[in-house]
Design a protein around this motif. Structure first.
Motif, PDB file in Angstrom:
ATOM      1  N   GLY A   1    -121.316  29.756 -31.865  1.00 22.06           N
ATOM      2  CA  GLY A   1    -119.927  29.673 -31.146  1.00 22.06           C
ATOM      3  C   GLY A   1    -119.313  31.267 -30.898  1.00 22.06           C
ATOM      4  N   HIS A   2    -118.261  31.100 -30.066  1.00 26.53           N
ATOM      5  CA  HIS A   2    -117.691  32.365 -29.961  1.00 26.53           C
ATOM      6  C   HIS A   2    -116.177  32.695 -30.219  1.00 26.53           C
ATOM      7  CE1 HIS A   2    -115.725  31.370 -25.854  1.00 26.53           C
ATOM      8  NE2 HIS A   2    -116.696  30.305 -25.995  1.00 26.53           N
ATOM      9  N   TYR A   3    -115.885  33.863 -30.582  1.00 29.29           N
ATOM     10  CA  TYR A   3    -114.489  33.910 -31.192  1.00 29.29           C
ATOM     11  C   TYR A   3    -113.476  34.416 -30.100  1.00 29.29           C
ATOM     12  CZ  TYR A   3    -116.373  38.263 -33.507  1.00 29.29           C
ATOM     13  OH  TYR A   3    -116.741  39.641 -33.460  1.00 29.29           O
TER      14      TYR A   3
ATOM     15  N   VAL B   1    -111.639  35.109 -26.289  1.00 29.60           N
ATOM     16  CA  VAL B   1    -111.189  34.095 -25.379  1.00 29.60           C
ATOM     17  C   VAL B   1    -111.019  34.688 -24.094  1.00 29.60           C
ATOM     18  CG1 VAL B   1    -110.098  32.893 -27.456  1.00 29.60           C
ATOM     19  CG2 VAL B   1    -108.565  34.695 -26.407  1.00 29.60           C
ATOM     20  N   GLN B   2    -110.515  33.818 -23.162  1.00 24.44           N
ATOM     21  CA  GLN B   2    -110.296  34.180 -21.740  1.00 24.44           C
ATOM     22  C   GLN B   2    -108.843  35.099 -21.694  1.00 24.44           C
ATOM     23  OE1 GLN B   2    -111.604  33.603 -18.598  1.00 24.44           O
ATOM     24  NE2 GLN B   2    -113.506  33.710 -19.552  1.00 24.44           N
ATOM     25  N   PRO B   3    -108.435  35.848 -20.919  1.00 27.12           N
ATOM     26  CA  PRO B   3    -107.051  36.348 -20.824  1.00 27.12           C
ATOM     27  C   PRO B   3    -106.158  35.240 -20.641  1.00 27.12           C
ATOM     28  CG  PRO B   3    -108.757  37.526 -19.420  1.00 27.12           C
ATOM     29  CD  PRO B   3    -109.659  36.270 -19.698  1.00 27.12           C
TER      30      PRO B   3
ATOM     31  N   THR C   1    -109.662  24.969 -27.379  1.00 27.17           N
ATOM     32  CA  THR C   1    -110.874  24.318 -27.115  1.00 27.17           C
ATOM     33  C   THR C   1    -112.110  25.172 -26.823  1.00 27.17           C
ATOM     34  OG1 THR C   1    -111.556  22.409 -25.948  1.00 27.17           O
ATOM     35  CG2 THR C   1    -110.686  24.112 -24.472  1.00 27.17           C
ATOM     36  N   ASP C   2    -111.829  26.543 -26.344  1.00 23.19           N
ATOM     37  CA  ASP C   2    -112.792  27.303 -25.888  1.00 23.19           C
ATOM     38  C   ASP C   2    -112.867  28.632 -26.644  1.00 23.19           C
ATOM     39  OD1 ASP C   2    -114.968  28.374 -24.607  1.00 23.19           O
ATOM     40  OD2 ASP C   2    -113.815  28.756 -22.636  1.00 23.19           O
ATOM     41  N   ASP C   3    -113.328  28.704 -27.603  1.00 25.51           N
ATOM     42  CA  ASP C   3    -113.943  27.977 -28.683  1.00 25.51           C
ATOM     43  C   ASP C   3    -113.717  28.028 -29.945  1.00 25.51           C
ATOM     44  OD1 ASP C   3    -116.482  26.678 -28.892  1.00 25.51           O
ATOM     45  OD2 ASP C   3    -117.772  28.353 -29.306  1.00 25.51           O
TER      46      ASP C   3
ATOM     47  N   MET D   1    -118.127  38.390 -27.624  1.00 23.28           N
ATOM     48  CA  MET D   1    -118.106  39.008 -26.339  1.00 23.28           C
ATOM     49  C   MET D   1    -118.548  37.789 -25.333  1.00 23.28           C
ATOM     50  SD  MET D   1    -116.916  42.039 -25.995  1.00 23.28           S
ATOM     51  CE  MET D   1    -117.409  42.712 -24.536  1.00 23.28           C
ATOM     52  N   GLU D   2    -118.734  36.544 -25.628  1.00 21.54           N
ATOM     53  CA  GLU D   2    -119.004  35.504 -24.717  1.00 21.54           C
ATOM     54  C   GLU D   2    -118.388  35.466 -23.480  1.00 21.54           C
ATOM     55  OE1 GLU D   2    -120.147  31.678 -22.885  1.00 21.54           O
ATOM     56  OE2 GLU D   2    -118.098  32.453 -23.519  1.00 21.54           O
ATOM     57  N   GLU D   3    -116.973  35.643 -23.403  1.00 24.05           N
ATOM     58  CA  GLU D   3    -116.482  35.492 -22.028  1.00 24.05           C
ATOM     59  C   GLU D   3    -116.608  36.788 -21.194  1.00 24.05           C
ATOM     60  OE1 GLU D   3    -115.445  32.833 -21.369  1.00 24.05           O
ATOM     61  OE2 GLU D   3    -114.225  31.723 -22.895  1.00 24.05           O
ATOM     62  N   TYR D   4    -117.468  37.779 -21.793  1.00 25.49           N
ATOM     63  CA  TYR D   4    -117.759  38.861 -20.884  1.00 25.49           C
ATOM     64  C   TYR D   4    -119.230  39.047 -20.936  1.00 25.49           C
ATOM     65  CZ  TYR D   4    -116.466  43.426 -19.066  1.00 25.49           C
ATOM     66  OH  TYR D   4    -116.119  44.468 -18.066  1.00 25.49           O
TER      67      TYR D   4
ATOM     68  N   ALA E   1    -109.942  24.552 -20.101  1.00 32.84           N
ATOM     69  CA  ALA E   1    -110.447  25.890 -20.470  1.00 32.84           C
ATOM     70  C   ALA E   1    -110.439  26.896 -19.540  1.00 32.84           C
ATOM     71  CB  ALA E   1    -112.040  25.789 -21.157  1.00 32.84           C
ATOM     72  N   HIS E   2    -110.233  28.107 -19.605  1.00 37.46           N
ATOM     73  CA  HIS E   2    -110.233  29.221 -18.762  1.00 37.46           C
ATOM     74  C   HIS E   2    -108.620  29.130 -17.970  1.00 37.46           C
ATOM     75  CE1 HIS E   2    -114.641  30.471 -18.762  1.00 37.46           C
ATOM     76  NE2 HIS E   2    -114.372  30.112 -19.961  1.00 37.46           N
ATOM     77  N   SER E   3    -107.914  28.115 -18.065  1.00 37.36           N
ATOM     78  CA  SER E   3    -107.047  28.021 -17.139  1.00 37.36           C
ATOM     79  C   SER E   3    -105.654  28.072 -18.082  1.00 37.36           C
ATOM     80  CB  SER E   3    -106.912  26.356 -16.634  1.00 37.36           C
ATOM     81  OG  SER E   3    -105.905  26.166 -15.827  1.00 37.36           O
TER      82      SER E   3
HETATM   83 ZN   LIG Z   1    -115.191  30.411 -21.865  1.00 36.15          ZN
END
Ligand SMILES: [Zn+2]
Ligand SMILES: C[C@H](N)C(=O)N[C@@H](Cc1c[nH]cn1)C(=O)O
Ligand SMILES: [Zn+2]
Length: 478
Positions: free
Chosen positions: A98-100, A102-104, A133-135, A167-170, A446-448
């Motif tokens: 999983g990733h810790y 998040v998106q901005p 929710t993410d993530d 760094m998943e969102e990057y 997610a991302h929104s």
């Molecule tokens: Zn994401």
């Protein structure tokens, strides 16, 4: 059948609901935005939070440092956190990821609540907050599952290996190397992999996911004058970078979603009869997509076409323009340097190098047509490949039984339009089956703005993750 043990575990999860929501609130309160250099310490703080939670439950934890960020050498990359819970040779070993980060998120983007404060609407059960929710919700789901087993006195059914990145969102910078390196070390006992980082198709029925689109992310930078200019003084005298950029971006895709780059469509594998036969069995209606979008502004008016557009065909999205004026008001500026960003979601059999070649050839042709004296630079920012696996495996079988136990229905087998590039890396490096087991629903955003996770999805999702591990422990290897 692990029925009695599961019922005891489920009851414990219900008892611990408030404490699990508090755990999620603590995690959401850490703005671990990987794309924002100023918030990098918070990504580290979020990693520390997980390490503390895991150690408190008796897990063995190790951090893998990744060094500096290649495109921002002044920044340290956050560590990959590896953890092991249980070392019983008689049990199955499952690896979860999983990733810790998040998106901005900024309140002024249009959030109704503070994005980094979990806001629980008691009436609807919606829990709003960036990363809910993410993530962060799904990552904490694994930790909740361990804790509820301990508190309920139910033996944990498997040895659990965990891999959490920041760094998943990057673009998951540095993670591939760690996975390949650890495949024969920390991950060597893993018999299957499970990732909870995608979403149900609708709001009621869970799904198991066996495919993802890839993502190739590009930028085009146009520069001209040395500094931003007054449009009254200089408008009509200077070749404006924004005018060139808008023209270029306008050549990529039309408003019916058709990618206008020559050769892209030819890279897509033809849809087979066998595949076509799968779609009508999937519970998905136009209302599901309307609800997820919050509008009826769809391109396709047939649910099968919507699913195919999401999973089976490539799409090109224009994301934004760095350097452009975007605040409210009417600033009369000519931006001196602008960077347009777009990405292509890729599908079988699109090879990354072919996509890059066609994209760059297209941009170069279009730049030449502009006959501009500005300076142009185009770049691939990051790329991750698509993934499709076979769901005919005991790993999926166990998850299907868990869904039936927790939600009382047979899950849909789906593909996903989003990308989790490390899925393929896990599959190739470990040689094991990878299952995507989503916790969140299609309306989570997610991302929104106003990202949320429903209480039901979080709590029943925590039960699902635990139940999956019980059924995995029982499945015969084939
Ligand atoms: Zn994401
Ligand atoms: C599906 C997953 N939760 C997700 O959001 N993945 C991101 C991965 C990504 C690609 N480029 C940057 N991040 C996504 O699909 O956008
Ligand atoms: Zn994610």
């Amino acid at each position: 059948m692990p029925s009695e043990k599961l019922d005891t575990y489920f009851k414990q999860v219900d008892v611990m609901t408030d404490s699990f929501i508090n755990r999620l609130a603590s995690a959401v309160a850490i703005p671990s935005v990987s794309a924002d250099p100023a918030l990098r310490p918070k990504v580290f703080a979020m990693g520390d939070f997980l390490v503390k939670e895991l150690k408190a439950l008796g897990a063995h934890v190790e951090a893998r440092e990744l060094g500096k960020q290649p495109d921002h050498p002044e920044l340290d990359l956050p560590p990959v956190i590896l953890a092991r819970y249980g070392e019983d040779k008689s049990k199955r070993t499952i690896l979860v990821y999983g990733h810790y980060d998040v998106q901005p998120a900024l309140k002024e983007d249009g959030w109704n609540t503070e994005p980094f404060e979990l806001s629980v609407d008691e009436e609807t059960g919606k829990m709003f907050g960036r990363g809910s929710t993410d993530d962060k919700g799904p990552v904490l789901g694994w930790i909740n599952a361990i804790e509820a087993h301990q508190k309920a006195g139910v033996d944990f059914p498997v040895n659990l290996l965990m891999c959490f990145e920041g760094m998943e969102e990057y673009g998951s910078e540095g993670l591939d190397d760690v996975i390949r390196e650890e495949a024969s070390k920390f991950f060597k006992d893993a018999e299957a992999v499970c990732i909870s980082d995608n979403y149900w198709l609708g709001t009621e029925k869970p799904c198991l996911t066996y495919g993802l689109r890839g993502c190739s992310y590009y930028s085009i930078t146009v520069s001209g004058p040395a500094a931003d200019l007054h449009s009254g003084v200089f408008g009509g005298t200077v070749t404006e970078p924004m005018t060139d950029l808008v023209k270029l971006l306008g050549t990529l895709v039309d408003n019916k979603g058709n990618i206008l780059i020559d050769g892209i469509k030819d890279l897509v594998a033809p849809v087979t009869e066998e595949e076509l036969a799968l779609y009508p069995n999937i519970s998905f209606s136009m209302d599901d997509i309307y609800t997820s979008l919050g509008s009826k502004t769809v391109i396709h008016d047939d649910p099968i076409k919507v699913l195919q557009a999401r999973w089976r065909f490539p799409s090109l999205s224009i994301h934004g323009v760095e350097g452009a004026f975007y605040n409210p008001g009417a600033k009369t500026v000519i931006p001196a340097k602008v960077t347009g960003k777009f990405s292509i979601r890729t599908v079988p059999n699109m090879e990354l190098e072919d996509v890059d070649r066609l994209v760059f050839a297209h941009i170069d042709r279009e730049i030449a047509k502009l006959n501009s004296n500005n300076t142009f630079k185009r770049e691939l920012m990051h790329a991750g490949k698509w993934w499709v696996a076979s769901p005919k495996h005991w790993n999926f079988e166990a998850a299907s039984k868990a869904v039936q136990k927790v939600f009382g229905c047979v899950p849909d087998f789906t593909r996903e339009g989003g990308s989790i590039p490390v899925t393929l890396t896990f599959e190739q490096a470990t040689g094991k089956n990878v299952l995507l087991l989503p916790m969140g629903s299609s309306t989570d955003g997610a991302h929104s703005i106003n990202e949320k996770l429903d209480k039901r999805n979080y709590i029943e999702g925590t039960k699902l993750l635990g139940a999956y591990l019980h059924y995995v422990a029982e499945e015969k290897q084939v």
